[in-house]
Design a protein around this motif. Structure first.
Motif, mmCIF file in Angstrom:
data_model
loop_
_atom_site.group_PDB
_atom_site.id
_atom_site.type_symbol
_atom_site.label_atom_id
_atom_site.label_comp_id
_atom_site.label_asym_id
_atom_site.label_seq_id
_atom_site.Cartn_x
_atom_site.Cartn_y
_atom_site.Cartn_z
ATOM 1 N N GLU A 29 21.885 12.413 32.775
ATOM 2 C CA GLU A 29 21.803 13.221 33.988
ATOM 3 C C GLU A 29 21.559 12.269 35.154
ATOM 4 N N GLU A 30 22.560 12.150 36.039
ATOM 5 C CA GLU A 30 22.460 11.256 37.188
ATOM 6 C C GLU A 30 22.535 12.104 38.459
ATOM 7 N N THR A 31 22.595 11.458 39.619
ATOM 8 C CA THR A 31 22.752 12.223 40.861
ATOM 9 C C THR A 31 23.892 11.639 41.675
ATOM 10 N N ILE A 32 24.427 12.447 42.575
ATOM 11 C CA ILE A 32 25.505 12.000 43.474
ATOM 12 C C ILE A 32 25.315 12.704 44.814
ATOM 13 N N ASP A 33 25.571 11.994 45.895
ATOM 14 C CA ASP A 33 25.588 12.642 47.207
ATOM 15 C C ASP A 33 27.055 12.907 47.547
ATOM 16 N N ILE A 34 27.472 14.138 47.387
ATOM 17 C CA ILE A 34 28.904 14.437 47.524
ATOM 18 C C ILE A 34 29.396 14.338 48.974
ATOM 19 N N ASP A 35 28.463 14.303 49.929
ATOM 20 C CA ASP A 35 28.872 14.177 51.339
ATOM 21 C C ASP A 35 29.082 12.722 51.745
#
Ligand SMILES: NC(=O)c1ccc[n+]([C@@H]2O[C@H](COP(=O)([O-])OP(=O)(O)OC[C@H]3O[C@@H](n4cnc5c(N)ncnc54)[C@H](OP(=O)(O)O)[C@@H]3O)[C@@H](O)[C@H]2O)c1
Length: 343
Positions: A29-35
């Protein structure tokens, strides 16, 4: 917007036989800033559905072993065919909201991979069949059945075709095309449920190869004019023993050999003794010639229900490992699709 969750499936270990959920592939489980994620001229995709296909197991090999498709690197996010929606784009011809098909990383969000054998393509709006069907009967599996059959079967009404794995995604398409051409179809599959499905789609002689001797069935119901090969091993041997002289074998795949099982064939001499014609093919060989015809003539038959299909849909990207193992062990009923997100 602040970073959001981004589940990813990593290749963790080369399996010696069947892939083991939670060991061969692991979920992170990772994170991403889609903006703000850098696109570098590409586009950001939100994965909707992933196609779990037999060939993915062939990518789980040592990287020095050459094949038609690159090996996965241990420690990398795996990839395969799927459908996604474009979230942001710097790429010409792709805009936010477009639904696309092609090779996708097994992540909830990712920046599109460079184009390879299967370039990313925008799907026309308002497709007549579902995303899951687009990945099966309307995608690689259905396309391989349609294109391989059209190119090599040269079928004549009244001939006998034997289709192995005839309840599967590719096999069930071949069965239905052969029935439409007036052939007599013998089909094998590995459970009583699959035997019932084979009968439903028109197989004339449907049997469970785990409980019935394939050679005995073919000796009684043959000789076989055309053998559609999805399996290899003992099934191929039985087919070779029961082929018609000058018969045709179309080799689409050899599922029984993908998970470390070796088999010594006994009847290879039938190939010359019966002057057999053997054609192996890859979808990518035939796609340039047949893709337009496939979408024009075949996919509408799926949309009207004239061609039946069956999907096994598992929800959640974290279920990829289990879905992959079920497919490789033959526990699936129908085309295996992992549903990642609704549109
Ligand atoms: N040439 C190409 O470009 C191309 C493209 C797509 C697929 N293919 C090939 O086409 C074949 C069918 O693919 P598909 O996507 O339609 O899959 P599928 O048939 O829906 O699923 C695979 C099936 O293989 C059968 N199988 C037979 N022997 C097996 C064994 N020893 N171990 C595990 N499973 C076994 C199982 O069904 P049973 O219960 O009936 O045994 C299993 O459900 C595969 O060989 C695949 O590699 C080739």
């Amino acid at each position: 917007m602040s970073p959001i969750r981004n589940i990813s499936i990593y290749f963790n270990e080369i399996p010696s036989d069947y892939p083991i959920p939670g060991q061969t592939l692991i979920t992170k489980e990772e994170t991403i800033d889609i903006d703000t994620v850098e696109l570098n001229g590409s586009c950001l995709l939100k994965t909707l559905a992933l196609s779990i296909d037999p060939y993915l197991r062939l990518q789980m090999r040592e990287t020095h072993i050459k094949s038609y498709f690159p090996a996965y690197e241990v420690g990398e996010v795996i990839y395969g065919l799927g459908i996604a929606v474009v979230v942001r784009s710097e790429r010409e011809g792709f805009k936010a909201g477009d639904k696309v098909y092609g090779l996708l990383r097994h992540q909830e969000y990712h920046v599109a991979m460079p184009d390879s054998l299967t370039p990313l393509q925008v799907l026309p709006p308002g497709l007549p069949i579902s995303n899951a069907a687009m990945l099966g009967v309307g995608g690689l599996a259905g396309g391989s059945g349609y294109m391989g059959y059209k190119e090599y079967a040269k079928a004549k009404k009244g001939q006998t075709i034997f289709v192995s794995t005839a309840a599967g995604a590719v096999g069930s398409v071949v069965v239905q095309l052969a029935k439409r051409d007036g052939l007599r179809v013998i089909g094998s599959a590995g459970s009583e449920e699959k035997v019932a499905y084979m009968k439903e789609i028109g197989v004339d002689v449907a049997f469970n190869y785990k409980t019935t001797d394939t050679n005995a069935v073919l000796a009684k119901e043959g000789p076989i004019d055309i053998y559609w090969e999805n399996v290899g091993g003992a099934t191929l041997d039985a087919a070779l023993a029961n082929m018609q002289v000058h018969g045709t074998i179309i080799v689409c795949g050899v599922m029984s050999s993908y998970n470390g099982v070796e088999y010594a064939h006994k009847n290879l001499s039938s190939i010359f003794a019966k002057s057999l014609h053997i054609h192996g093919f890859l979808y990518t060989d035939l796609a340039p010639k047949y893709t337009e015809e496939f979408y024009r003539d075949f996919v509408p038959l799926v949309a009207t229900g004239a061609i039946k299909h069956n999907e096994e849909i598992t929800r959640g990207l974290d279920k990829v490992g289990e879905a992959m193992a079920r497919l490789q062990k033959g526990e699936n009923t129908g085309k295996v699709v992992v549903w990642v997100a609704d549109e």
